[in-house]
Design an enzyme around this catalytic site. Structure first.
Site, PDB file in Angstrom:
ATOM      1  N   TYR A  69      12.765  45.575  53.378  1.00  0.00           N
ATOM      2  CA  TYR A  69      14.147  45.589  53.858  1.00  0.00           C
ATOM      3  C   TYR A  69      15.012  44.661  53.022  1.00  0.00           C
ATOM      4  CZ  TYR A  69      13.781  41.063  56.339  1.00  0.00           C
ATOM      5  OH  TYR A  69      13.643  39.728  56.653  1.00  0.00           O
ATOM      6  N   CYS A  70      16.325  44.848  53.136  1.00  0.00           N
ATOM      7  CA  CYS A  70      17.301  43.986  52.473  1.00  0.00           C
ATOM      8  C   CYS A  70      18.465  43.803  53.447  1.00  0.00           C
ATOM      9  CB  CYS A  70      17.747  44.591  51.140  1.00  0.00           C
ATOM     10  SG  CYS A  70      18.587  46.184  51.297  1.00  0.00           S
ATOM     11  N   TYR A  71      19.684  43.745  52.949  1.00  0.00           N
ATOM     12  CA  TYR A  71      20.822  43.594  53.860  1.00  0.00           C
ATOM     13  C   TYR A  71      21.303  44.956  54.373  1.00  0.00           C
ATOM     14  CZ  TYR A  71      25.268  42.541  55.933  1.00  0.00           C
ATOM     15  OH  TYR A  71      26.309  42.466  56.832  1.00  0.00           O
ATOM     16  N   ILE A  97      18.834  44.692  57.257  1.00  0.00           N
ATOM     17  CA  ILE A  97      18.836  43.774  58.400  1.00  0.00           C
ATOM     18  C   ILE A  97      20.179  43.813  59.139  1.00  0.00           C
ATOM     19  CG2 ILE A  97      19.558  41.741  57.091  1.00  0.00           C
ATOM     20  CD1 ILE A  97      17.557  40.079  58.808  1.00  0.00           C
TER      21      ILE A  97
END
Length: 106
Positions: A69-71, A97
């Protein structure tokens, strides 16, 4: 994968549930160290997108399930492709996220 799968957004909340049910899986945060320190999903390991060549520090076995995952989901999509080209066979882009509704730790 069908044509419309390209437009399907990953659901990070479903991805976290799947991660929790998967033995020996690694939850991988590919954001910057600063972003990770500002708030991350518990148990996640931070290996920034630009430093994916260091992935062996958290996942030596290329058959280990990785949940990335990332932003927003963009960097995790890039990371998924890079990891697959590096030979990792069980890579899941779970999105960003920003859409996560669970607990975050700092």
């Amino acid at each position: 994968m069908g044509f419309f799968d390209l437009f399907k957004q990953s659901n990070i909340n479903q991805g976290i549930e799947e991660y929790k049910r998967t033995d020996d899986a690694v939850l991988l945060d590919v954001r910057t160290p600063q972003e990770h320190q500002e708030g991350h999903i518990p148990e996640s390991k931070n290996v920034p997108l630009q430093q994916l060549d260091n992935i062996a520090s958290v996942a030596k076995n290329k058959d280990i399930p990785l949940f990335v995952y990332c932003y927003s989901g963009s960097r995790s999509r890039q990371a998924t492709g890079i990891l697959q080209r590096m030979g990792y066979s069980k890579v899941n882009n779970i999105g960003g996220i920003a859409a996560y509704s669970g607990k975050v730790e700092k």
